[in-house]
Structures are given as structure tokens and as C-alpha cells.
Design a protein around this motif. Structure first.
Motif, PDB file in Angstrom:
ATOM      1  N   GLY A   1      29.782  14.126  33.611  1.00  0.00           N
ATOM      2  CA  GLY A   1      30.851  13.554  34.364  1.00  0.00           C
ATOM      3  C   GLY A   1      31.596  12.654  33.566  1.00  0.00           C
ATOM      4  N   ILE A   2      30.918  11.874  32.636  1.00  0.00           N
ATOM      5  CA  ILE A   2      31.469  10.833  31.776  1.00  0.00           C
ATOM      6  C   ILE A   2      31.878  11.402  30.477  1.00  0.00           C
ATOM      7  N   GLU A   3      31.037  11.994  30.245  1.00  0.00           N
ATOM      8  CA  GLU A   3      31.106  12.442  28.477  1.00  0.00           C
ATOM      9  C   GLU A   3      32.335  13.696  28.448  1.00  0.00           C
ATOM     10  N   ASN A   4      32.437  14.325  29.659  1.00  0.00           N
ATOM     11  CA  ASN A   4      33.807  15.202  29.403  1.00  0.00           C
ATOM     12  C   ASN A   4      35.056  14.585  29.071  1.00  0.00           C
ATOM     13  N   ALA A   5      35.416  13.567  29.945  1.00  0.00           N
ATOM     14  CA  ALA A   5      36.442  12.648  29.742  1.00  0.00           C
ATOM     15  C   ALA A   5      36.491  11.889  28.447  1.00  0.00           C
ATOM     16  N   ARG A   6      35.500  11.251  28.136  1.00  0.00           N
ATOM     17  CA  ARG A   6      35.390  10.666  26.778  1.00  0.00           C
ATOM     18  C   ARG A   6      35.898  11.524  25.670  1.00  0.00           C
ATOM     19  N   VAL A   7      35.313  13.009  25.484  1.00  0.00           N
ATOM     20  CA  VAL A   7      35.555  13.586  24.465  1.00  0.00           C
ATOM     21  C   VAL A   7      36.989  13.912  24.509  1.00  0.00           C
ATOM     22  N   LEU A   8      37.387  14.309  25.598  1.00  0.00           N
ATOM     23  CA  LEU A   8      39.030  14.654  25.792  1.00  0.00           C
ATOM     24  C   LEU A   8      39.873  13.341  25.147  1.00  0.00           C
ATOM     25  N   LEU A   9      39.391  12.061  25.972  1.00  0.00           N
ATOM     26  CA  LEU A   9      40.348  11.035  25.229  1.00  0.00           C
ATOM     27  C   LEU A   9      40.108  10.759  24.017  1.00  0.00           C
ATOM     28  N   ALA A  10      38.856  11.030  23.355  1.00  0.00           N
ATOM     29  CA  ALA A  10      38.569  10.655  22.063  1.00  0.00           C
ATOM     30  C   ALA A  10      39.042  11.544  21.051  1.00  0.00           C
TER      31      ALA A  10
ATOM     32  N   TYR B   1      40.042   8.799  38.700  1.00  0.00           N
ATOM     33  CA  TYR B   1      39.489   9.295  39.704  1.00  0.00           C
ATOM     34  C   TYR B   1      37.875   9.417  39.866  1.00  0.00           C
ATOM     35  N   PHE B   2      37.061   8.676  38.875  1.00  0.00           N
ATOM     36  CA  PHE B   2      35.928   8.895  38.766  1.00  0.00           C
ATOM     37  C   PHE B   2      35.223   8.481  40.236  1.00  0.00           C
ATOM     38  N   MET B   3      34.420   8.992  40.605  1.00  0.00           N
ATOM     39  CA  MET B   3      33.592   8.981  41.864  1.00  0.00           C
ATOM     40  C   MET B   3      32.030   8.849  41.706  1.00  0.00           C
ATOM     41  N   GLU B   4      31.636   8.305  42.526  1.00  0.00           N
ATOM     42  CA  GLU B   4      29.810   8.190  42.658  1.00  0.00           C
ATOM     43  C   GLU B   4      29.603   8.397  44.102  1.00  0.00           C
ATOM     44  N   HIS B   5      28.386   8.595  44.603  1.00  0.00           N
ATOM     45  CA  HIS B   5      27.846   8.722  45.642  1.00  0.00           C
ATOM     46  C   HIS B   5      27.524   6.943  46.033  1.00  0.00           C
TER      47      HIS B   5
ATOM     48  N   PRO C   1      38.782   9.494  46.460  1.00  0.00           N
ATOM     49  CA  PRO C   1      39.341   9.510  44.930  1.00  0.00           C
ATOM     50  C   PRO C   1      40.302   8.278  44.905  1.00  0.00           C
ATOM     51  N   PHE C   2      40.033   7.402  43.888  1.00  0.00           N
ATOM     52  CA  PHE C   2      40.653   6.186  43.548  1.00  0.00           C
ATOM     53  C   PHE C   2      41.127   5.984  42.203  1.00  0.00           C
ATOM     54  N   ARG C   3      42.454   6.057  42.109  1.00  0.00           N
ATOM     55  CA  ARG C   3      42.873   6.336  40.710  1.00  0.00           C
ATOM     56  C   ARG C   3      42.586   5.078  39.728  1.00  0.00           C
ATOM     57  N   ASP C   4      42.322   4.081  40.296  1.00  0.00           N
ATOM     58  CA  ASP C   4      41.888   2.647  39.368  1.00  0.00           C
ATOM     59  C   ASP C   4      40.347   3.207  38.983  1.00  0.00           C
ATOM     60  N   SER C   5      39.551   3.856  39.508  1.00  0.00           N
ATOM     61  CA  SER C   5      38.373   4.027  39.282  1.00  0.00           C
ATOM     62  C   SER C   5      38.152   4.855  38.102  1.00  0.00           C
ATOM     63  N   ARG C   6      37.817   4.554  36.701  1.00  0.00           N
ATOM     64  CA  ARG C   6      37.903   5.375  35.676  1.00  0.00           C
ATOM     65  C   ARG C   6      37.077   5.237  34.515  1.00  0.00           C
ATOM     66  N   VAL C   7      37.083   6.230  33.563  1.00  0.00           N
ATOM     67  CA  VAL C   7      36.438   6.302  32.203  1.00  0.00           C
ATOM     68  C   VAL C   7      37.512   5.871  31.219  1.00  0.00           C
TER      69      VAL C   7
ATOM     70  N   GLY D   1      23.876   7.891  40.513  1.00  0.00           N
ATOM     71  CA  GLY D   1      23.946   8.779  39.234  1.00  0.00           C
ATOM     72  C   GLY D   1      24.542   9.800  39.287  1.00  0.00           C
ATOM     73  N   HIS D   2      25.388  10.019  40.026  1.00  0.00           N
ATOM     74  CA  HIS D   2      26.405  11.283  40.256  1.00  0.00           C
ATOM     75  C   HIS D   2      27.669  10.896  39.816  1.00  0.00           C
ATOM     76  N   HIS D   3      28.123  11.560  38.788  1.00  0.00           N
ATOM     77  CA  HIS D   3      29.320  11.292  37.840  1.00  0.00           C
ATOM     78  C   HIS D   3      30.465  12.310  38.237  1.00  0.00           C
ATOM     79  N   MET D   4      31.272  12.078  39.128  1.00  0.00           N
ATOM     80  CA  MET D   4      32.358  13.044  39.404  1.00  0.00           C
ATOM     81  C   MET D   4      33.882  12.529  39.326  1.00  0.00           C
ATOM     82  N   GLY D   5      34.697  13.581  39.293  1.00  0.00           N
ATOM     83  CA  GLY D   5      35.995  13.438  39.487  1.00  0.00           C
ATOM     84  C   GLY D   5      36.950  13.083  38.228  1.00  0.00           C
ATOM     85  N   ALA D   6      36.315  12.712  37.170  1.00  0.00           N
ATOM     86  CA  ALA D   6      37.226  12.142  36.063  1.00  0.00           C
ATOM     87  C   ALA D   6      37.988  13.272  35.420  1.00  0.00           C
TER      88      ALA D   6
END
Lengths: 143, 507
Positions: B227-236, B255-259, B366-372, B436-441
Motif C-alpha cells: 500500500g505504500i511502496e506502490n505509490a513510492r515507486v510511481l512517484l520515484a 487518500y492514504f487510509m488506515e483502519h 478518504p482524505f486528500r491530505d493523508s498521503r505518501v 498496519g493496513h495501508h490503503m487508498g494511495a
């Protein structure tokens, strides 16, 4: 010298003035006393019903009742208690017997939860009737 | 077959029908499904067979928002990915989770629950739980453990528990034996290279920690890195586009989300005679394919129509310490009115009482300011490290408190409990621990201005690039995500099979 009691003296004096306006004073004063006795009796009845509702164990109820009054910004005076418990006292007084009052209160507590008449007292979610009953258990100590 | 990428010739090129980055639950599921369909696959894994510090260091990053867990330790870089320490909790999202709710920002998946249903059934086998059966009344009857006598406003539900399935242990052998699946270990995606028009991926360029470089050319590419690394590789991957890949609308990482997990934060007092056995984890009548019984654990939520009418987020509450007979901890009760007082109030002078706590697992909107985002710090591969700014919309907290009050009222109306809910006073502690549930990014949606992938899990901007895992969740519901992640992986595998069989470009 054997004098008149002050109140009787005043009444006699005023009566000689021929005023009829004071006639009702005697019965009104008596009614007040009677009313006061009646209020005290009702308060005792309410407190007893509340105590009976809690199975005669009122320590917890009194703690919650005090907290609820504090939350409402009220003190533990009889007037404050009366103000905080109007809905519940009506329910108690409508019942024809103590047992019927308790049965009605048990039903009212459930209905409160179902119909969103709950209150939050120090975090605990209680029925409003339940919180008011807790307040009523404070009555004997304040009257 | 397994290939240690460190043994490749520098600059080696590999080709396959599909290249999947990430050999966790999602990546391994896709690879196995594609193998069965006769497609060739290159599966890239950053780690090796076991977790080692040398590769874990690549997961280091900073938490700059809600700071509760260790960003490095929470994710595992090894075969099987984070299933290496998964606790095995399984429950699907509900039909309502997929629907749009006008009071939840950007809610509404572009797929329906029914679209995912066949894949949920397959996922149940993959994660080694019982059949896709979530009927609490049936479970209660079969196990002899009764449901609570509450109204239909309460949704009584349960979790099934996977053994838990360690994907490396259960599925590595099948991958090793598959001639058309090459699993490259210690192989990191360093850059996503696009064609000149920027509309298709030309290669995943990789590198080992030892410096060996390689390139994978495939017809289709899948990011299944977590959930985090997908976004990281795209951004990087900004060698061709400064904003990264598939990020023309600036949504990657947002829109990063947790529970939020509220551990033991709600106190409950109840008659001691109240049967809470359904809410204790225990074997059930459900069976795994090998015939062993599946453990289940009951939980409480609100019925969908109640949640909707009250405009609440979804949650599941489990009883903590059921049967232990211990009072709620200090944090789950008032200082002024301890649970013993509430117990006396509830029991009204008759009978023994009990006390416990609820652990509440909640949805967040979903909250736009919550982000990787990326930092200027570089990892040993020269890739920017991640910064996670996890945030919760302020209205979510209000909604969760309200939800607890509604639950408390229902328990009160049933005459079985009194409930302590943290108020908004500062002396009440409402702990927002995560799962530890990484969702939405890299969320799924139909509108590219607020999503990254479409209903097929394909990026809006790059034709042959797909993403899967928790990062594509449109909304997160309250269920633990692994079962849904695996279901989405099965679904994506079917999409890739169809797309690869079709001469049409893309899916």
C-alpha cells in the motif's frame, strides 16, 4: 404579663381594622404548611421509588446522580433536583402503586435507549430516566 | 523457477507476457493464476526467502502525520511479503462498502460487491479459510454459541481466521516448479520506463543492492508492492516525468487510509450471566479444504441502514478479554464513575455483573491530505525514501464517537449492558492505533481527477500498467484487507488473462 403570640396579635389588630383582604391569609398560610408537608411526602415517595428501582442499593446511583447534576450545572438542592427530574417524577406520580411505578420506570429506561433519550454522564451512556432516578436518590440527604 | 538477481549479468534483459513487481499475497496470487493460464511471468521480489535486515532497510521512512507504528518493521521485504507476520484475520468488505454514500467523501467503488464475489470465493481457498459464508445466525446455531439478544439495528458478524497462510511457505514450491514463472529475488524496481508517448510502459528497470542492473520487458506490468511502496515507486519513477508515473492529476500517494483501531477504548458492563461465547475466538463448524476447523470470532457493527441514516462510518467491535472476568482498564472507564459503579447501576441490586472492553476497528473516510510523499533522503539504491503523512478527517472522529453512542444505546435498549464511551474532554483517551493496513494511495475510480486506476485496476494514464493491493481500495471499510487484496488479485489475474488473449491494446 401573658401576651398574645405575635402572629395572633397582628391578626387581631388587623381584623379590627375591618379589612376583609386579610381573611384569606389564614387559610393560605395553612395551605402552605400543608403543601410543604405534601411536597415532603412526595419527595420521600420519589426517593423511595428511586431507591426501590435500584434494589435498595443507592450508593452507585447517588454517585451518578451527583455527577449528572454537576454536568447540568445544578447543585444538590431540592429545587435543583426537582428541576432535573421533572419527566421521571411525573411518571412516578402517575403510577397507582409502587410496583407499577417501578415497572413503568423499567419500561421507560428501555424506551429512552430506543428513542435516543440517552445522556452521557462521565462517559457512561445512560437512559435519561435512569440518570434522573439517580438524582432522586439524593433527595433524603438534602431535605 | 527462482533466480537470484545478484547472479544476473549486469544489464540483463528478461522478457515475459506479464511482469509483476512484488511477491506478497497479491503478487504471488497473480503469478500462480497466470501460470495456470499458460502465460509467462517475471515476478520481482526485493527480498529473499526470509526477511533480512539488508533489504528491510529499503523500507525505512518517516511518519510525519499520525505517528504510531514503525514504517520499516510493518512491511516485510521477502517472499510472501507482509503475510510473513500477518495475523490471519479475514472478513470481506460489505456490499455497502462498495456503494456511494453522500456523507463519505469520494465513496463508491467503480465495481460492485457482486463483481468481486466470485473472486472472494477463490480468495477464501487461497488464504485457507472456510467457505465464503458469513451468516452469523447459522454459525451461532451450528456452534451452539448464541448471538447477543439485540435488535436488528446491530449487525452481528464474525471473522474467520487463516492459519495464517504464510505465502512463502505455502506457495513458493509451486512457483519454483513453474517453468514459465521466473521469480527474481533481491530484485528491486528502480524505475518505470515509459515509451515516447508516455502512454505505455517499456520496461521495469531494476537493481540489486550489490549494483547489478536488469530490465524486464513485458506486455503488461503490475505493481503489487504494498500500500505504500506502490505509490513510492510511481512517484520515484521520474526519469521521464518529474511528477512520476500515472500521476498527471497528482493523486498518487493521496487518500492514504488506515483502519484506526481503538484498542479497549470502550468499556462495557453486563450481567455476568450474559453469554458472550460467540465473541470469543474459537473453532467453528466451517472447515478448510484439508478438513480442519476454522476459528471464528464474533463482532458487532451497525446495520447498514442505521449507518446510512445516522451518516456514520463502518466499524466492527470485538469484545476484549471475554471470559477473563476482569474490569475494563483504566482508560476504558471514567475516573469519577468506575465500572463497579456502573455495574451496580445496571444490576439494580440483583445478580452478578461482568465487565469487559470493546476494541473498535474503524473505517476512515478518504482524505486528500493523508498521503505518501517522497523525501530528499535516499536509500542504498538511490531511491527517495518515503514520508507518510497519515491523517484522519476531523469529522471522522466525531462520527466514530457518535457510532459508539448508537451502539451503546442498542446495548442499553436490549437491557444487557451499559457502555462507557470516551467523551470529547481531554482527559478521555481515545487511542487511534492503526492496523498496519495501508490503503487508498493509488485508489480505484472512474474519474481520473480523483483516482489513479480504473475498475480494471489499470492506471488511467498508462495503458499497460496495472496496480493491485490495498492501495487501490476506493474506501477501506472496516474489514481487515488481506482477503479483499487476494480477491482483487484473482480478479486482476483474470483481467490480464483476457487482455493478453485479446489483440487489443490494453485491457
Amino acid at each position: 404579663m401573658k401576651g398574645y403570640p405575635r402572629r395572633e396579635f397582628l391578626l387581631r389588630a388587623l381584623a379590627t381594622c375591618g379589612t376583609s383582604l386579610l381573611v384569606p391569609i389564614v387559610p393560605v398560610g395553612g395551605a402552605r404548611n400543608q403543601q410543604s408537608r405534601t411536597d415532603a411526602g412526595r419527595a420521600t415517595q420519589r426517593a423511595q421509588t428511586a431507591a426501590d428501582y435500584f434494589g435498595g442499593r443507592t450508593q452507585a446511583a447517588r454517585a451518578v446522580g451527583s455527577a449528572y447534576l454537576r454536568q447540568l450545572g445544578l447543585d444538590t438542592s431540592a429545587a435543583s433536583i426537582q428541576q432535573a427530574t421533572r419527566a421521571t417524577t411525573t411518571a412516578i406520580e402517575r403510577a397507582s402503586s409502587q410496583q407499577k411505578a417501578i415497572d413503568a420506570l423499567v419500561a421507560a429506561v428501555r424506551r429512552d435507549f430506543q428513542e435516543e433519550r440517552s445522556v452521557q454522564v462521565e462517559g457512561w451512556i445512560l437512559s435519561r430516566t435512569e440518570a434522573e432516578l439517580c438524582v432522586l436518590t439524593l433527595l433524603p440527604a438534602t431535605n | 523457477m527462482f533466480i537470484d538477481a545478484r547472479t544476473l549479468a549486469d544489464g540483463a534483459t528478461l522478457e515475459a507476457d506479464v511482469c509483476v513487481a512484488g511477491a506478497g499475497a497479491a503478487g504471488m496470487t497473480i503469478a500462480l493464476d497466470l501460470r495456470a493460464a499458460g502465460l509467462s511471468v517475471v515476478l520481482l521480489e526485493s527480498g529473499g526467502p526470509e526477511r533480512v535486515d539488508e533489504t528491510q532497510v529499503l523500507s525505512e521512512g518517516r511518519m510525519i502525520g499520525i505517528d504510531t507504528w514503525n514504517i520499516r518493521a510493518m512491511r516485510i521485504r521477502a517472499l510472501g511479503g507482509t503475510t510473513g507476520h500477518w495475523a490471519g484475520w479475514c472478513r470481506p468488505l460489505t456490499p455497502q462498502d462498495f456503494e456511494a454514500r453522500d456523507y463519505v467523501n469520494l465513496s463508491g467503488w467503480p465495481i460492485k460487491y457482486s463483481d468481486l464475489l466470485p473472486f472472494y470465493r477463490r480468495a477464501c481457498q487461497t488464504v485457507e479459510i472456510g467457505e465464503f459464508d458469513w451468516n452469523s445466525a447459522a454459525r451461532a446455531k451450528a456452534t451452539g454459541r448464541p448471538l447477543l439478544p439485540v435488535s436488528a439495528n446491530i449487525d452481528q458478524r464474525y471473522y474467520q481466521f487463516s492459519p495464517p497462510t504464510r505465502f512463502s511457505r505455502v506457495y513458493a514450491a509451486a512457483l519454483e516448479q513453474a517453468a514459465d514463472v521466473r521469480v527474481l529475488t533481491f530484485a528491486n524496481v528502480r524505475d518505470i520506463r515509459l515509451n515516447q508517448q508516455r502512454g505505455r510502459v517499456e520496461s521495469f528497470d531494476g537493481r540489486t543492492l550489490e549494483g547489478t542492473t536488469f530490465h524486464v520487458h513485458a506486455g503488461r506490468y503490475v505493481l503489487a508492492l504494498g500500500g505504500i511502496e506502490n505509490a513510492r515507486v510511481l512517484l520515484a519513477s521520474r526519469s521521464q516525468q518529474p511528477e512520476g508515473v500515472a500521476n498527471g492529476h497528482g493523486n498518487v500517494g493521496r487518500y492514504f487510509m488506515e483502519h484506526p483501531h481503538y484498542y479497549g477504548s470502550v468499556g462495557v458492563v453486563h450481567p455476568a450471566a450474559l453469554d458472550l461465547s460467540f465473541y470469543r475466538r474459537a473453532p467453528s463448524d466451517l472447515k478448510r479444504s484439508d478438513g480442519t476447523p476454522v476459528e471464528v470470532l464474533g463482532a458487532l457493527g451497525l446495520a447498514a441502514d442505521v449507518s446510512r441514516s445516522e451518516k456514520l462510518l463502518n466499524f466492527s467491535a470485538t469484545f476484549q478479554g471475554v471470559g477473563a472476568g476482569r474490569p475494563p482498564s483504566g482508560k476504558a472507564q471514567s475516573d469519577a464513575i468506575p465500572s463497579s459503579t456502573a455495574q451496580e447501576l445496571l444490576m439494580r441490586g440483583g445478580g452478578e455483573s461482568g465487565a469487559t472492553e470493546l476494541t473498535v476497528r474503524s473505517e476512515q473516510s478518504p482524505f486528500r491530505d493523508s498521503r505518501v510523499t517522497l523525501t530528499d533522503d535516499l536509500d542504498p539504491l538511490g531511491m527517495p525514501r518515503v514520508a507518510l503523512d497519515w491523517r484522519i478527517a476531523p469529522e471522522d472522529d466525531v462520527r466514530m464517537r457518535r457510532a459508539m453512542v448508537v451502539l451503546a444505546r442498542e446495548l442499553g435498549a436490549a437491557g444487557i449492558a451499559r457502555t462507557w464511551v470516551p467523551g470529547d474532554s481531554s482527559r478521555f483517551v481515545w487511542r487511534q492505533d492503526p492496523g498496519g493496513h495501508h490503503m487508498g494511495a493509488t485508489r480505484m475510480g472512474t474519474n481520473p481527477s480523483v483516482s489513479v486506476v480504473n475498475a480494471d485496476s489499470r492506471t488511467h494514464e498508462v495503458d499497460n500498467l496495472y496496480i493491485t493491493g490495498g492501495s487501490v481500495f476506493t474506501t477501506g471499510g472496516d474489514s481487515n484487507p488481506t482477503l479483499t487484496i487476494v480477491a482483487l488479485a484473482h480478479r486482476l489475474a483474470d483481467t490480464l488473462k483476457r487482455a493478453t488473449a485479446s489483440p487489443k491494446k490494453g485491457a
